[in-house]
Design a protein around this motif. Structure first.
Motif, PDB file in Angstrom:
ATOM      1  N   LYS A  38       0.842  -1.209   0.000  1.00  5.12           N
ATOM      2  CA  LYS A  38       0.000   0.000   0.000  1.00  5.12           C
ATOM      3  C   LYS A  38       0.875   1.257   0.000  1.00  5.12           C
ATOM      4  N   ARG A  39       1.849   1.259  -0.913  1.00  6.15           N
ATOM      5  CA  ARG A  39       2.846   2.340  -0.924  1.00  6.15           C
ATOM      6  C   ARG A  39       3.132   2.794  -2.351  1.00  6.15           C
ATOM      7  N   PHE A  40       3.309   4.102  -2.500  1.00  9.16           N
ATOM      8  CA  PHE A  40       3.777   4.702  -3.753  1.00  9.16           C
ATOM      9  C   PHE A  40       5.068   5.428  -3.410  1.00  9.16           C
ATOM     10  N   VAL A  41       6.120   5.189  -4.196  1.00 12.31           N
ATOM     11  CA  VAL A  41       7.401   5.851  -3.948  1.00 12.31           C
ATOM     12  C   VAL A  41       7.951   6.444  -5.236  1.00 12.31           C
ATOM     13  N   ALA A  42       8.723   7.498  -5.055  1.00 12.22           N
ATOM     14  CA  ALA A  42       9.393   8.150  -6.182  1.00 12.22           C
ATOM     15  C   ALA A  42      10.724   8.714  -5.688  1.00 12.22           C
ATOM     16  N   ILE A  43      11.706   8.652  -6.553  1.00 12.89           N
ATOM     17  CA  ILE A  43      12.990   9.307  -6.292  1.00 12.89           C
ATOM     18  C   ILE A  43      13.084  10.448  -7.294  1.00 12.89           C
ATOM     19  N   VAL A  44      13.161  11.668  -6.781  1.00 11.02           N
ATOM     20  CA  VAL A  44      13.140  12.862  -7.625  1.00 11.02           C
ATOM     21  C   VAL A  44      14.403  13.685  -7.408  1.00 11.02           C
ATOM     22  N   ASN A  45      14.659  14.594  -8.321  1.00  9.80           N
ATOM     23  CA  ASN A  45      15.707  15.599  -8.151  1.00  9.80           C
ATOM     24  C   ASN A  45      14.988  16.919  -7.896  1.00  9.80           C
ATOM     25  N   ARG A  46      14.909  17.298  -6.618  1.00 13.65           N
ATOM     26  CA  ARG A  46      14.163  18.513  -6.297  1.00 13.65           C
ATOM     27  C   ARG A  46      15.042  19.744  -6.436  1.00 13.65           C
ATOM     28  N   PHE A  47      14.414  20.827  -6.883  1.00 10.13           N
ATOM     29  CA  PHE A  47      15.107  22.108  -6.947  1.00 10.13           C
ATOM     30  C   PHE A  47      15.086  22.703  -5.549  1.00 10.13           C
ATOM     31  N   ASP A  48      16.232  23.164  -5.076  1.00 11.00           N
ATOM     32  CA  ASP A  48      16.344  23.717  -3.724  1.00 11.00           C
ATOM     33  C   ASP A  48      15.973  25.197  -3.746  1.00 11.00           C
ATOM     34  N   TRP A  49      14.679  25.455  -3.593  1.00  8.97           N
ATOM     35  CA  TRP A  49      14.182  26.831  -3.648  1.00  8.97           C
ATOM     36  C   TRP A  49      14.727  27.684  -2.509  1.00  8.97           C
ATOM     37  N   TYR A  60      21.897  27.951  -7.366  1.00 11.54           N
ATOM     38  CA  TYR A  60      20.888  27.069  -7.927  1.00 11.54           C
ATOM     39  C   TYR A  60      21.347  25.625  -7.715  1.00 11.54           C
ATOM     40  N   LYS A  61      20.564  24.879  -6.945  1.00 11.51           N
ATOM     41  CA  LYS A  61      20.968  23.522  -6.595  1.00 11.51           C
ATOM     42  C   LYS A  61      19.797  22.559  -6.727  1.00 11.51           C
ATOM     43  N   ARG A  62      20.147  21.313  -6.959  1.00  9.90           N
ATOM     44  CA  ARG A  62      19.184  20.210  -6.931  1.00  9.90           C
ATOM     45  C   ARG A  62      19.695  19.170  -5.951  1.00  9.90           C
ATOM     46  N   ASP A 129      15.374  14.059   1.953  1.00  7.14           N
ATOM     47  CA  ASP A 129      16.573  14.242   1.134  1.00  7.14           C
ATOM     48  C   ASP A 129      17.496  13.051   1.344  1.00  7.14           C
ATOM     49  N   LEU A 130      18.128  12.620   0.245  1.00  2.71           N
ATOM     50  CA  LEU A 130      18.934  11.405   0.287  1.00  2.71           C
ATOM     51  C   LEU A 130      20.431  11.650   0.233  1.00  2.71           C
ATOM     52  N   GLY A 131      20.842  12.889   0.025  1.00  2.00           N
ATOM     53  CA  GLY A 131      22.270  13.136  -0.053  1.00  2.00           C
ATOM     54  C   GLY A 131      22.570  14.584  -0.370  1.00  2.00           C
ATOM     55  N   PRO A 132      23.824  14.860  -0.691  1.00  2.00           N
ATOM     56  CA  PRO A 132      24.246  16.242  -0.924  1.00  2.00           C
ATOM     57  C   PRO A 132      23.630  16.835  -2.189  1.00  2.00           C
ATOM     58  N   SER A 133      23.610  18.152  -2.225  1.00  2.00           N
ATOM     59  CA  SER A 133      23.085  18.854  -3.399  1.00  2.00           C
ATOM     60  C   SER A 133      24.196  19.052  -4.421  1.00  2.00           C
ATOM     61  N   TRP A 134      23.806  19.426  -5.625  1.00  2.00           N
ATOM     62  CA  TRP A 134      24.766  19.769  -6.665  1.00  2.00           C
ATOM     63  C   TRP A 134      24.281  21.028  -7.366  1.00  2.00           C
ATOM     64  N   ARG A 137      22.788  24.960 -13.466  1.00  2.00           N
ATOM     65  CA  ARG A 137      22.811  26.303 -14.077  1.00  2.00           C
ATOM     66  C   ARG A 137      21.416  26.867 -14.287  1.00  2.00           C
ATOM     67  N   ASN A 138      20.416  26.003 -14.252  1.00  2.00           N
ATOM     68  CA  ASN A 138      19.073  26.439 -14.608  1.00  2.00           C
ATOM     69  C   ASN A 138      18.155  26.523 -13.406  1.00  2.00           C
ATOM     70  N   LYS A 139      17.456  27.632 -13.329  1.00  2.00           N
ATOM     71  CA  LYS A 139      16.412  27.820 -12.328  1.00  2.00           C
ATOM     72  C   LYS A 139      15.083  27.642 -13.052  1.00  2.00           C
ATOM     73  N   PRO A 140      14.176  26.822 -12.519  1.00  2.00           N
ATOM     74  CA  PRO A 140      12.878  26.669 -13.176  1.00  2.00           C
ATOM     75  C   PRO A 140      12.206  28.022 -13.370  1.00  2.00           C
TER      76      PRO A 140
END
Length: 158
Positions: A38-49, A60-62, A129-134, A137-140
């Motif tokens: 009964k689970r939905f999971v996703a691994i995403v690259n989030r923009f660090d607003w 600008y980091k993800r 969050d699963l680890g360090p940011s990187w 160059r692009n901001k949404p």
């Protein structure tokens, strides 16, 4: 390095999670519904607003982030195209529509008209969050952002 961890147990909490995940990018193959759990999971690259200040692209980091929904009864999708697991989508928003309390529907809305709807017993989600940011160059960009930037830069010059 501060890693973000949020739990959502109601609609208001889910709005906070949604705001942190706005413009996260995700591969179709990095999302899965696990009916037996009964689970939905996703691994995403989030923009660090939070760190995206000014026009300095060094800010600008993800960051790789896990998103998990528990107590999911079913999952439906529109325009997802699971046969294309490398297709990249941009997450626009996560919303909750109440049914018979505390159940309801969680809707994940993506670019390109893609929608995932999760029928849930209740809101129970985690962003981690699963680890360090990187640096990226692009901001949404969103329609109207340029006007907002102009207004805020004009106000700061006064």
């Amino acid at each position: 390095m501060t890693l973000l961890k949020l739990l959502a147990l109601d609609e208001e909490d889910l709005q906070v999670v949604s705001s942190h995940l706005q413009d996260a990018v995700v591969r179709v193959g990095d999302m899965v519904f696990l009916p037996s759990q009964k689970r939905f999971v996703a691994i995403v690259n989030r923009f660090d607003w939070e760190s995206a200040t000014g026009k300095d692209t060094k800010n600008y980091k993800r960051r790789r982030t896990g998103l998990r929904f528990d107590r999911v009864l079913s999952a439906k999708h529109k325009e997802l195209r699971p046969e294309k697991p490398d297709r990249v989508l941009s997450l626009l928003a996560i919303q909750f529509e109440a049914g018979e309390a505390p159940s309801g529907t969680v809707t994940l809305t993506f670019s390109g008209g893609v929608i995932i709807q999760l029928e849930v017993e209740c809101v129970e989600a985690e962003l981690r969050d699963l680890g360090p940011s990187w640096v990226t160059r692009n901001k949404p960009d969103h329609p109207g952002d340029a006007a907002a930037d102009t207004e805020s830069s004009g106000a700061s010059g006064a």
